[in-house]
Design an enzyme around this catalytic site. Structure first.
Site, PDB file in Angstrom:
ATOM      1  N   GLU A   3      -5.973  -7.769   1.491  1.00 26.00           N
ATOM      2  CA  GLU A   3      -4.537  -7.787   1.764  1.00 26.00           C
ATOM      3  C   GLU A   3      -4.295  -7.616   3.260  1.00 26.00           C
ATOM      4  O   GLU A   3      -4.573  -6.558   3.815  1.00 26.00           O
ATOM      5  CB  GLU A   3      -3.863  -6.661   0.980  1.00 26.00           C
ATOM      6  CG  GLU A   3      -4.103  -6.732  -0.512  1.00 26.00           C
ATOM      7  CD  GLU A   3      -4.210  -5.352  -1.145  1.00 26.00           C
ATOM      8  OE1 GLU A   3      -3.165  -4.699  -1.295  1.00 26.00           O
ATOM      9  OE2 GLU A   3      -5.320  -4.927  -1.477  1.00 26.00           O
ATOM     10  N   HIS A  27      -1.364 -10.001  -3.055  1.00 22.64           N
ATOM     11  CA  HIS A  27      -2.423  -9.255  -3.737  1.00 22.64           C
ATOM     12  C   HIS A  27      -3.230 -10.156  -4.667  1.00 22.64           C
ATOM     13  O   HIS A  27      -3.467  -9.817  -5.828  1.00 22.64           O
ATOM     14  CB  HIS A  27      -1.824  -8.079  -4.508  1.00 22.64           C
ATOM     15  CG  HIS A  27      -2.746  -6.915  -4.656  1.00 22.64           C
ATOM     16  ND1 HIS A  27      -4.049  -7.044  -5.099  1.00 22.64           N
ATOM     17  CD2 HIS A  27      -2.567  -5.600  -4.420  1.00 22.64           C
ATOM     18  CE1 HIS A  27      -4.609  -5.852  -5.130  1.00 22.64           C
ATOM     19  NE2 HIS A  27      -3.740  -4.951  -4.714  1.00 22.64           N
ATOM     20  N   HIS A  65       2.722   0.160  -3.170  1.00 17.31           N
ATOM     21  CA  HIS A  65       3.213  -1.222  -3.258  1.00 17.31           C
ATOM     22  C   HIS A  65       4.708  -1.316  -3.606  1.00 17.31           C
ATOM     23  O   HIS A  65       5.104  -2.087  -4.485  1.00 17.31           O
ATOM     24  CB  HIS A  65       2.376  -2.020  -4.275  1.00 17.31           C
ATOM     25  CG  HIS A  65       0.931  -2.186  -3.895  1.00 17.31           C
ATOM     26  ND1 HIS A  65       0.502  -2.304  -2.592  1.00 17.31           N
ATOM     27  CD2 HIS A  65      -0.200  -2.250  -4.674  1.00 17.31           C
ATOM     28  CE1 HIS A  65      -0.819  -2.444  -2.585  1.00 17.31           C
ATOM     29  NE2 HIS A  65      -1.267  -2.406  -3.816  1.00 17.31           N
ATOM     30  N   GLN A  83      -6.570  -4.697   4.170  1.00 16.59           N
ATOM     31  CA  GLN A  83      -6.972  -3.772   3.119  1.00 16.59           C
ATOM     32  C   GLN A  83      -8.006  -4.468   2.250  1.00 16.59           C
ATOM     33  O   GLN A  83      -7.724  -5.475   1.609  1.00 16.59           O
ATOM     34  CB  GLN A  83      -5.752  -3.376   2.261  1.00 16.59           C
ATOM     35  CG  GLN A  83      -6.039  -2.348   1.172  1.00 16.59           C
ATOM     36  CD  GLN A  83      -6.087  -0.916   1.689  1.00 16.59           C
ATOM     37  OE1 GLN A  83      -5.677  -0.646   2.823  1.00 16.59           O
ATOM     38  NE2 GLN A  83      -6.570   0.007   0.874  1.00 16.59           N
ATOM     39  N   ASN A 112       0.810  -1.214   0.000  1.00 18.13           N
ATOM     40  CA  ASN A 112       0.000   0.000   0.000  1.00 18.13           C
ATOM     41  C   ASN A 112       0.857   1.284   0.000  1.00 18.13           C
ATOM     42  O   ASN A 112       2.017   1.242  -0.394  1.00 18.13           O
ATOM     43  CB  ASN A 112      -1.057  -0.009   1.103  1.00 18.13           C
ATOM     44  CG  ASN A 112      -2.303   0.737   0.622  1.00 18.13           C
ATOM     45  OD1 ASN A 112      -2.356   1.955   0.703  1.00 18.13           O
ATOM     46  ND2 ASN A 112      -3.257   0.022   0.076  1.00 18.13           N
ATOM     47  N   ARG A 113       0.278   2.390   0.446  1.00 16.11           N
ATOM     48  CA  ARG A 113       0.868   3.696   0.105  1.00 16.11           C
ATOM     49  C   ARG A 113       1.756   4.294   1.188  1.00 16.11           C
ATOM     50  O   ARG A 113       1.514   4.116   2.382  1.00 16.11           O
ATOM     51  CB  ARG A 113      -0.252   4.693  -0.229  1.00 16.11           C
ATOM     52  CG  ARG A 113      -0.946   4.342  -1.538  1.00 16.11           C
ATOM     53  CD  ARG A 113      -2.143   5.214  -1.829  1.00 16.11           C
ATOM     54  NE  ARG A 113      -2.765   4.840  -3.103  1.00 16.11           N
ATOM     55  CZ  ARG A 113      -3.552   3.782  -3.261  1.00 16.11           C
ATOM     56  NH1 ARG A 113      -3.856   3.003  -2.233  1.00 16.11           N
ATOM     57  NH2 ARG A 113      -4.053   3.490  -4.446  1.00 16.11           N
ATOM     58  N   TYR A 132      -6.306 -11.579  -6.443  1.00 17.64           N
ATOM     59  CA  TYR A 132      -7.620 -11.048  -6.810  1.00 17.64           C
ATOM     60  C   TYR A 132      -8.575 -12.231  -6.798  1.00 17.64           C
ATOM     61  O   TYR A 132      -8.390 -13.184  -7.548  1.00 17.64           O
ATOM     62  CB  TYR A 132      -7.577 -10.451  -8.220  1.00 17.64           C
ATOM     63  CG  TYR A 132      -7.101  -9.035  -8.276  1.00 17.64           C
ATOM     64  CD1 TYR A 132      -5.762  -8.710  -8.123  1.00 17.64           C
ATOM     65  CD2 TYR A 132      -8.004  -7.997  -8.515  1.00 17.64           C
ATOM     66  CE1 TYR A 132      -5.329  -7.401  -8.186  1.00 17.64           C
ATOM     67  CE2 TYR A 132      -7.577  -6.683  -8.583  1.00 17.64           C
ATOM     68  CZ  TYR A 132      -6.245  -6.391  -8.416  1.00 17.64           C
ATOM     69  OH  TYR A 132      -5.821  -5.085  -8.482  1.00 17.64           O
ATOM     70  N   ASP A 138     -11.625   0.724  -0.605  1.00 15.19           N
ATOM     71  CA  ASP A 138     -10.168   0.597  -0.790  1.00 15.19           C
ATOM     72  C   ASP A 138      -9.562   1.112   0.514  1.00 15.19           C
ATOM     73  O   ASP A 138      -8.867   2.117   0.540  1.00 15.19           O
ATOM     74  CB  ASP A 138      -9.715   1.421  -2.010  1.00 15.19           C
ATOM     75  CG  ASP A 138      -8.304   1.061  -2.454  1.00 15.19           C
ATOM     76  OD1 ASP A 138      -7.629   0.308  -1.718  1.00 15.19           O
ATOM     77  OD2 ASP A 138      -7.872   1.540  -3.519  1.00 15.19           O
TER      78      ASP A 138
HETATM   79  C1  GLA Z   1      -4.416  -1.796  -3.448  1.00 10.87           C
HETATM   80  C2  GLA Z   1      -4.599  -0.347  -3.398  1.00 10.87           C
HETATM   81  C3  GLA Z   1      -5.542   0.034  -4.463  1.00 10.87           C
HETATM   82  C4  GLA Z   1      -5.052  -0.430  -5.798  1.00 10.87           C
HETATM   83  C5  GLA Z   1      -4.851  -1.865  -5.799  1.00 10.87           C
HETATM   84  C6  GLA Z   1      -4.244  -2.349  -7.081  1.00 10.87           C
HETATM   85  O1  GLA Z   1      -5.528  -2.474  -3.033  1.00 10.87           O
HETATM   86  O2  GLA Z   1      -5.042   0.127  -2.167  1.00 10.87           O
HETATM   87  O3  GLA Z   1      -5.700   1.412  -4.443  1.00 10.87           O
HETATM   88  O4  GLA Z   1      -3.835   0.157  -6.070  1.00 10.87           O
HETATM   89  O5  GLA Z   1      -4.000  -2.201  -4.748  1.00 10.87           O
HETATM   90  O6  GLA Z   1      -4.698  -1.727  -8.204  1.00 10.87           O
END
Ligand code: GLA
Length: 388
Positions: free
Chosen positions: A353, A217, A146, A325, A120-121, A219, A289
């Site tokens: 996540e 991550h 990431h 997340q 994440n950020r 999906y 998100d």
């Molecule tokens: C995470 C982020 C999202 C996005 C996804 C991938 O979940 O929080 O904002 O970037 O990864 O696209």
């Protein structure tokens, strides 16, 4: 594609080697030439490539109950995850791609990947540690997402299949790679257990003080890849609080109760029930998100339950991480073709996540992500599948 039944494909899953060759030829539409008959596995050859001088492969794990997990060491990615639904049919709940080239070309970088050095950020690509300022690439303007420009999703991990059910991935993330200090020796072990769980063990050590936040991550679509949106999936979290974000998805620093908001999943609720509510947080996230603050994280207690409405497949998550997340596929834009030939349409998959909170290096009130030399980063997460 509606939920595709595997009665025909099932023999292929069992006799993988025999079927791999023919599976690829069954799709008439040339635009979808990379797609594979639902439920069969991609041919190993689609994952053979040399990247940065290292060889990529597809690895197949199988448990005694017949569940199958395939992974590639390109990005440490989950590709297929075949689990039985309530009638015993095998459903591929992992939304992934048909080959390594597809992953390389994908506009979405994180399909199924092992994420790091920081999941994440990190706000504006800056943090300081021991009085030193570090600068990272802002690959998700204005922030770092990431791990930066070339996160672990784009590196080739060293892989060792320890047995039919265990894959060990290792990677040395060098000092100052993507701007992070310290040589980080990482080991991530994926085990497919006989109780239909995917167990992930993360281990890391460093030679300089650094920050670490590893996650996976994957999906998911519990109705099966290509079966439409995930909006009717039911979700429940063991989380009374979450971390609200600003418009760039950086936590404001507050920990707020979910009660009375569309973030209250303390009782089962569908993803879609409130996702379009007029709510500032949903607006900031373009849907869900957000990081949920877990009430407990001691591996014995499930912290999340997700149920596919069409298959009845239930995924339980267990983790030692303090946060989760929940991403509802809001950035999916039908730009990529997934392994069974369907596009990655808006909200046709979700990610859960397990992690420390986003931007923790800049938010001292959050649980720390600092790793010091001599200490070991060690954490476990389990995704368990069953039907009810
Ligand atoms: C995470 C982020 C999202 C996005 C996804 C991938 O979940 O929080 O904002 O970037 O990864 O696209």
């Amino acid at each position: 594609m509606k939920l595709r039944i595997l009665s025909l494909a099932l023999p292929c899953i069992i006799a993988l080697a025999a079927c791999n060759g023919s599976a690829n030829k069954t799709t008439a539409n040339t635009a979808m030439k990379d797609s594979i008959t639902y439920g069969t596995l991609p041919p190993d050859s689609a994952f053979e490539k040399t990247i940065d001088g290292k060889q990529t492969h597809l690895y197949t794990l199988k448990n005694k109950a017949g569940m199958i997990l395939t992974m590639t060491n390109y990005g440490g990615r989950v590709v297929n995850l075949l689990v039985p639904d309530s009638s015993g049919k095998m459903i591929d709940v992992s939304v992934g791609m048909a080959g390594v080239e597809n992953y390389i070309k994908s506009t979405e970088r994180y399909y199924g990947a092992t994420i790091g050095r920081y999941g994440n950020r990190i706000a504006k690509g800056h943090f300081s540690l021991d009085g030193k300022q570090y600068t990272l690439a802002t690959n998700n303007a204005p922030n770092t997402l990431h791990g930066g420009k070339k996160g672990y999703q784009d590196v080739v991990w060293d892989a060792k299949k320890l047995n039919d059910q265990t894959l060990e991935l290792t990677y040395l993330s060098k000092d100052m790679e993507e701007g992070f200090p310290g040589n980080l020796h990482i080991k991530v072990t994926y085990t497919l257990t006989d109780d239909n769980s995917v167990k992930i063990d993360y281990d890391a050590t460093t030679d300089k003080t650094t920050v670490v936040n590893l996650t996976n991550h994957a999906y998911f679509n519990l109705n099966g890849e290509g079966s439409g949106t995930i909006l009717n999936h039911q979700v429940q979290f063991l989380a009374d609080n979450y971390t609200p974000v600003d418009s760039t998805l950086i936590p404001t620093g507050k920990i707020e109760p979910v009660k009375g908001t569309p973030f209250d999943f303390t009782k089962p609720e569908t993803i879609g029930a409130r996702i379009n509510d007029a709510n500032e947080q949903l607006k900031n996230g373009k849907g869900y998100d957000h990081n949920f603050v877990l009430n407990k994280h001691d591996i014995k207690v499930p912290v999340a339950l997700v149920k596919g409405d069409k298959t009845g497949i239930v995924m339980e998550i267990y983790t030692e991480e303090p946060g989760l997340q929940f991403y509802s596929g809001n950035f999916m834009q039908a730009k990529n073709i997934m392994k069974y030939g369907e596009k990655d349409d808006y909200r046709t998959a979700f990610a859960m996540e397990t992690q420390h909170y986003p931007d923790s290096p800049n938010q001292p009130q959050f649980p720390s992500t600092v790793l010091k030399p001599g200490d070991t980063y060690k954490t476990q997460t389990i995704y368990k599948f069953k039907t009810k």
